[in-house]
Design an enzyme around this catalytic site. Structure first.
Site, short mmCIF file in Angstrom:
data_model
loop_
_atom_site.label_atom_id
_atom_site.label_comp_id
_atom_site.label_asym_id
_atom_site.label_seq_id
_atom_site.Cartn_x
_atom_site.Cartn_y
_atom_site.Cartn_z
N TRP A 1 -10.10 0.18 -5.12
CA TRP A 1 -9.57 1.52 -4.78
C TRP A 1 -8.16 1.71 -5.35
O TRP A 1 -7.77 2.80 -5.78
CB TRP A 1 -9.57 1.64 -3.25
CG TRP A 1 -9.11 2.92 -2.65
CD1 TRP A 1 -8.07 3.08 -1.77
CD2 TRP A 1 -9.70 4.23 -2.80
NE1 TRP A 1 -7.97 4.39 -1.37
CE2 TRP A 1 -8.96 5.11 -2.00
CE3 TRP A 1 -10.77 4.72 -3.55
CZ2 TRP A 1 -9.25 6.48 -1.91
CZ3 TRP A 1 -11.06 6.08 -3.46
CH2 TRP A 1 -10.31 6.94 -2.66
N LYS B 1 4.20 1.95 -2.38
CA LYS B 1 4.67 3.13 -3.13
C LYS B 1 6.12 3.40 -2.71
O LYS B 1 6.99 3.69 -3.54
CB LYS B 1 3.80 4.36 -2.81
CG LYS B 1 2.27 4.11 -2.85
CD LYS B 1 1.47 5.38 -2.51
CE LYS B 1 0.10 5.15 -1.86
NZ LYS B 1 -0.92 4.45 -2.58
N SER C 1 0.82 -1.21 0.00
CA SER C 1 0.00 0.00 0.00
C SER C 1 0.86 1.27 0.00
O SER C 1 1.71 1.41 -0.87
CB SER C 1 -0.94 -0.06 1.21
OG SER C 1 -2.06 0.73 0.96
N HIS D 1 -7.50 -5.74 0.06
CA HIS D 1 -6.28 -4.97 0.26
C HIS D 1 -5.53 -5.50 1.49
O HIS D 1 -5.96 -5.28 2.62
CB HIS D 1 -6.73 -3.52 0.49
CG HIS D 1 -5.62 -2.52 0.53
ND1 HIS D 1 -4.87 -2.21 -0.58
CD2 HIS D 1 -5.15 -1.75 1.54
CE1 HIS D 1 -4.00 -1.27 -0.26
NE2 HIS D 1 -4.14 -0.98 1.02
C1 GTR Z 1 -5.39 4.63 1.80
C2 GTR Z 1 -4.80 5.41 0.66
C3 GTR Z 1 -4.10 4.48 -0.27
C4 GTR Z 1 -3.25 3.45 0.43
C5 GTR Z 1 -3.78 3.01 1.77
C6 GTR Z 1 -2.79 2.32 2.69
O1 GTR Z 1 -6.13 5.40 2.66
O2 GTR Z 1 -5.84 6.08 0.02
O3 GTR Z 1 -3.37 5.21 -1.23
O4 GTR Z 1 -1.94 3.88 0.55
O5 GTR Z 1 -4.32 4.05 2.49
O6 GTR Z 1 -1.63 2.68 2.81
O7 GTR Z 1 -3.23 1.41 3.39
#
Ligand code: GTR
Length: 415
Positions: free
Chosen positions: A345, A258, A254, A395
Site C-alpha cells: 500500500w 510523512k 506512516s 506496515h
Molecule cells: C492509512 C493511510 C496511509 C498511512 C496509514 C497510517 O490508512 O492510507 O497513508 O498513513 O494510514 O498512518 O497508518
C-alpha cells in the site's frame, strides 16, 4: 471519508508495476527561471527555498508564525525510570498567548550515567505517552483518540488497557541502552486526527476565524500542525542540558512518517531524518500510482494536506513537485527511508526511488547516497547519507528498524 474507506481501497488498488503510466519527474536542479543548479551554494540559496515553497503551496501548506511565546513546565522528573537505566521527564509545552490550546505533553527518557549530553530521537506517537511506555505510572492521555480494533479506546478515550500498546514500536530500553534519549508526544495533542479535528486543535486556535476558518489553498493541514509540535519539542530540548540539541533525529511511522519528513524539511535543527513506511504523501513517488494514490489519500484524509493537494488527484503530472524533492530538502543531513515488503500500500519501490532521485542534491555537498541503483534485497540495509532498507513483514515499526536507525544515527552523529 476517512479510515475505513481508505482501508477498503487497499483491496482494490493497483499493485501491478506494468500498469504504472509513464511519468517524468519534475527537475530537481533547475530553478523556476530555468537556471542550472550546480553547486551546494546555488542549491541552498536559490533552489532549496523554491522547493520548500512548492511543498508549502502544493502539499502541506504554510506553517503560520503567530504562535508567540512557548512555555515549558517540567511536571515530573523520575530518576529511576526503566529500572534505574533512565531518567523520565514529563514536560508540558503551552502557548501563553493562546491559552485555549490545551498544550502538549512531552515524555523524555534520558539514559542515566552518561558523561555527555545525550543525542535524542524525537517522534510523535499514535497512542500517547502511556502507550509508548510500559511504565504504569505514566499519566493516561485524556485527549481524543481514534477507535482501535482491539477495543482499548472507549468513546474515543484511552483506557488502562491501552497502556504499553505502542511499546513494540518504541523499544525504549534498546534505545536508552545505546546512549540515546527519546522525546515523544501524542499527535492528537495538536489536533484530533479526523476531518473536523482542527476545530478543536491548534490550527483553529492560531487562525483568526477559529473554528469558522475557511481553509484556503496554501494554508496548513494536520501534518503541518503535527510537525509544528516536533519543532516545539526541539525548542524545549535546546533548553535541557541533559540532551545534545545538536544531535536530534526526527522519526515517524506512516502518517507520522510523512510528518517526520516534513519536519526535517522545515526545521534544520534535526540533524538526522527518518521515514518509517511513510508511503503516499511521504517518501513514495506520487507519480507511480501504485498502492495508495493521491486520489485515495486526498479523498480519505483531505485534512492532512493543504487544499491545493487535492487538485492533483488523478492529475499528478500537473503537480510541480514529487517526493524526491522532499527527500532532497533534508540534504546534506543524513536521511533514512525504510519500507516493509508486505506494505505494498505504501509502495516500497516508490519509497526507494525518491531517495535515489534525491542523490544529485547530496552529491552537490560531496555526500553519497545509496551506492546502488536497484532496490536492495529484503533485510539488506544500504546507503551512506541517504540510506534505505526493505524489511521482512508488514506496515509497522520493529526492533529491526530501530537497530538500523540507531546504527545510522550513531555513525552520523559521531562524525
Ligand atoms: C492509512 C493511510 C496511509 C498511512 C496509514 C497510517 O490508512 O492510507 O497513508 O498513513 O494510514 O498512518 O497508518
Amino acid at each position: 471519508i476517512g479510515e475505513d474507506w481508505a482501508n477498503a481501497q487497499q483491496k482494490t488498488a493497483n499493485y501491478d508495476e506494468s500498469k504504472i503510466p509513464p511519468y517524468t519527474l519534475p527537475a530537481l536542479l533547475t530553478t523556476q527561471d530555468g537556471g542550472k543548479v550546480s553547486s551546494a551554494e546555488a542549491w541552498t540559496d536559490a533552489r532549496r527555498p523554491e522547493v520548500l515553497a512548492l511543498f508549502q503551496e502544493h502539499v502541506f501548506g504554510r506553517t503560520p508564525a503567530n504562535w508567540g511565546k512557548v512555555s515549558f513546565e517540567t511536571r515530573e522528573v523520575k530518576k529511576d525510570a526503566l529500572g534505574g537505566k533512565a531518567t523520565r521527564k514529563l514536560i508540558h509545552i503551552a502557548l501563553p498567548e493562546h491559552p485555549t490550546w490545551a498544550g502538549m505533553e512531552v515524555m523524555l527518557y534520558i539514559p542515566n550515567g552518561l558523561s555527555l549530553p545525550a543525542p535524542c530521537f524525537v517522534g510523535p506517537s499514535f497512542g500517547g505517552n502511556h502507550a509508548v511506555s510500559t511504565e504504569t505510572d505514566v499519566p493516561l492521555s485524556t485527549r481524543w483518540m481514534r477507535p482501535s480494533k482491539d477495543k482499548h479506546i472507549v468513546d474515543n478515550r484511552a483506557t488502562e488497557a491501552s497502556r504499553g500498546n505502542e511499546s513494540s514500536r518504541w523499544p525504549l530500553e534498546m534505545i536508552i541502552g545505546q546512549g540515546f534519549a527519546v522525546a515523544t508526544y501524542y499527535y492528537g495533542d495538536i489536533e484530533p486526527d479526523h476531518a473536523d479535528g482542527w476545530k478543536e486543535g491548534l490550527r483553529a486556535v492560531l487562525s483568526k476565524d477559529g473554528a469558522n476558518t475557511e481553509w484556503k489553498n496554501g494554508d496548513w493541514g494536520a501534518i503541518g500542525a503535527w510537525s509544528w509540535g516536533l519543532s516545539r519539542i526541539a525548542d524545549y530540548l535546546e533548553t535541557d542540558d541533559s540532551v545534545n540539541a545538536k544531535k536530534l533525529a526526527v522519526i515517524g511511522h506512516s502518517r507520522l512518517g510523512k510528518t517526520s519528513l516534513w519536519t526535517g524539511a522545515q526545521d534544520q535543527r534535526f540533524g538526522v531524518v527518518i521515514s518509517n513506511n511513510s508511503g503516499e504523501g511521504g517518501a513514495a513517488l506520487m507519480r507511480r500510482n501504485i498502492g495508495e494514490t493521491t486520489a485515495i489519500i486526498t479523498k480519505a484524509f483531505p485534512h492532512w494536506f493543504t487544499k491545493t493537494y487535492t487538485s492533483y488527484a488523478n492529475n499528478e503530472a500537473a503537480c510541480p513537485i514529487d517526493k524526491h524533492m522532499l527527500i532532497a530538502l533534508a540534504a546534506p543531513r543524513p536521511i533514512y527511508i525504510a519500507s516493509a515488503v508486505e506494505d505494498t500500500w505504501a509502495d516500497p519501490k516508490g519509497e526507494f526511488l525518491s531517495g535515489l532521485h534525491a542523490e544529485p542534491v547530496y552529491a552537490l555537498f560531496g555526500q553519497k547516497g545509496y551506492g546502488v541503483k536497484e532496490q536492495p534485497a529484503i533485510d539488506t540495509p544500504i546507503g551512506d547519507a541517504i540510506a534505505y532498507h526493505v524489511r521482512t513483514g508488514k506496515h509497522d515499526v520493529t526492533s529491526y528498524d530501530w537497530e538500523q536507525y540507531l546504527r545510522f544515527a550513531k555513525r552520523h552523529f559521531s562524525k
